[in-house]
Design a protein around this motif. Structure first.
Motif, PDB file in Angstrom:
ATOM      1  N   ARG A   1      30.661  41.355  44.036  1.00  0.00           N
ATOM      2  CA  ARG A   1      30.855  42.684  43.452  1.00  0.00           C
ATOM      3  C   ARG A   1      30.623  43.869  44.564  1.00  0.00           C
ATOM      4  NH1 ARG A   1      28.417  39.594  39.490  1.00  0.00           N
ATOM      5  NH2 ARG A   1      26.285  40.039  40.352  1.00  0.00           N
ATOM      6  N   ALA A   2      29.921  43.427  45.557  1.00  0.00           N
ATOM      7  CA  ALA A   2      29.616  44.461  46.579  1.00  0.00           C
ATOM      8  C   ALA A   2      30.659  44.732  47.398  1.00  0.00           C
ATOM      9  CB  ALA A   2      28.257  43.841  47.447  1.00  0.00           C
TER      10      ALA A   2
ATOM     11  N   ARG B   1      39.693  39.948  44.640  1.00  0.00           N
ATOM     12  CA  ARG B   1      38.554  39.003  44.943  1.00  0.00           C
ATOM     13  C   ARG B   1      38.856  37.570  45.347  1.00  0.00           C
ATOM     14  NH1 ARG B   1      33.782  40.678  40.574  1.00  0.00           N
ATOM     15  NH2 ARG B   1      32.707  39.093  41.918  1.00  0.00           N
ATOM     16  N   HIS B   2      39.946  37.128  44.742  1.00  0.00           N
ATOM     17  CA  HIS B   2      40.636  35.884  45.163  1.00  0.00           C
ATOM     18  C   HIS B   2      41.036  35.927  46.424  1.00  0.00           C
ATOM     19  CE1 HIS B   2      40.409  33.487  41.335  1.00  0.00           C
ATOM     20  NE2 HIS B   2      40.516  34.653  40.778  1.00  0.00           N
ATOM     21  N   ILE B   3      41.811  36.936  46.850  1.00  0.00           N
ATOM     22  CA  ILE B   3      42.195  36.898  48.267  1.00  0.00           C
ATOM     23  C   ILE B   3      41.146  36.906  49.258  1.00  0.00           C
ATOM     24  CG2 ILE B   3      43.573  38.248  49.972  1.00  0.00           C
ATOM     25  CD1 ILE B   3      45.608  38.989  47.773  1.00  0.00           C
ATOM     26  N   GLY B   4      40.163  37.771  48.989  1.00  0.00           N
ATOM     27  CA  GLY B   4      38.976  37.643  49.552  1.00  0.00           C
ATOM     28  C   GLY B   4      38.177  36.533  49.797  1.00  0.00           C
TER      29      GLY B   4
ATOM     30  N   VAL C   1      31.472  34.365  45.795  1.00  0.00           N
ATOM     31  CA  VAL C   1      32.299  35.716  46.078  1.00  0.00           C
ATOM     32  C   VAL C   1      32.890  36.018  44.522  1.00  0.00           C
ATOM     33  CG1 VAL C   1      34.437  36.670  47.096  1.00  0.00           C
ATOM     34  CG2 VAL C   1      32.629  35.723  48.768  1.00  0.00           C
ATOM     35  N   LEU C   2      33.323  35.196  43.838  1.00  0.00           N
ATOM     36  CA  LEU C   2      33.963  35.319  42.594  1.00  0.00           C
ATOM     37  C   LEU C   2      33.112  35.690  41.740  1.00  0.00           C
ATOM     38  CD1 LEU C   2      36.669  32.618  42.329  1.00  0.00           C
ATOM     39  CD2 LEU C   2      37.038  35.169  43.083  1.00  0.00           C
ATOM     40  N   THR C   3      31.797  35.302  41.624  1.00  0.00           N
ATOM     41  CA  THR C   3      30.810  35.504  40.770  1.00  0.00           C
ATOM     42  C   THR C   3      29.724  36.189  40.864  1.00  0.00           C
ATOM     43  OG1 THR C   3      29.858  33.300  40.884  1.00  0.00           O
ATOM     44  CG2 THR C   3      31.609  33.430  39.180  1.00  0.00           C
TER      45      THR C   3
END
Length: 136
Positions: A131-132, A8-11, A124-126
């Protein structure tokens, strides 16, 4: 520990960089002024299009030196989307001030552009988007 938070962090980092790059579709006013600072009949003057070559290193500098550290610190110290975004902006403000050498116009422009990407990072993180994309 699952690899999902890392993904998720990389994304989020990639998305914030893409948003930053897309924000330069509209050139900064200081860059346009710099491009047209010399008279057109000056044979030693660079072409105004050469100012376009400044954008790629600037995006890279803002992304690596401001967005990524601010996003990571925002994710670490903030809670929720708005908390993470607020911490990230609090970190990004002095970093962009250092990069802009104290020039107020440059600083506000750089901060506004990085703020857009940091909003995407926090979301994106939260948010449901994270999540999707990366599962939860």
């Amino acid at each position: 520990m699952s690899g999902r938070p890392v993904l998720r962090h990389i994304g989020a980092m990639h998305l914030s960089g893409a948003v930053l790059l897309c924000s330069f579709v509209v050139w900064p006013a200081w860059l346009v002024e710099m491009a047209y600072a010399t008279p057109p009949d000056d044979p030693t003057a660079d072409s105004p299009v050469s100012a376009f070559l400044v954008i790629a290193p600037l995006v890279l500098l803002l992304h690596v030196a401001v967005q990524i550290p601010a996003g990571l610190l925002g994710a670490w110290f903030g809670r929720g989307t708005w908390g993470r975004y607020g911490v990230a902006l609090a970190v990004a403000a002095p970093l962009t001030l250092l990069i802009s050498w104290g020039d107020t116009g440059m600083w506000l422009d750089a901060l506004a552009r990085t703020a857009l990407g940091l909003g995407a990072y926090a979301r994106v993180l939260t948010g449901a988007a994270g999540r999707a994309w990366w599962g939860h």
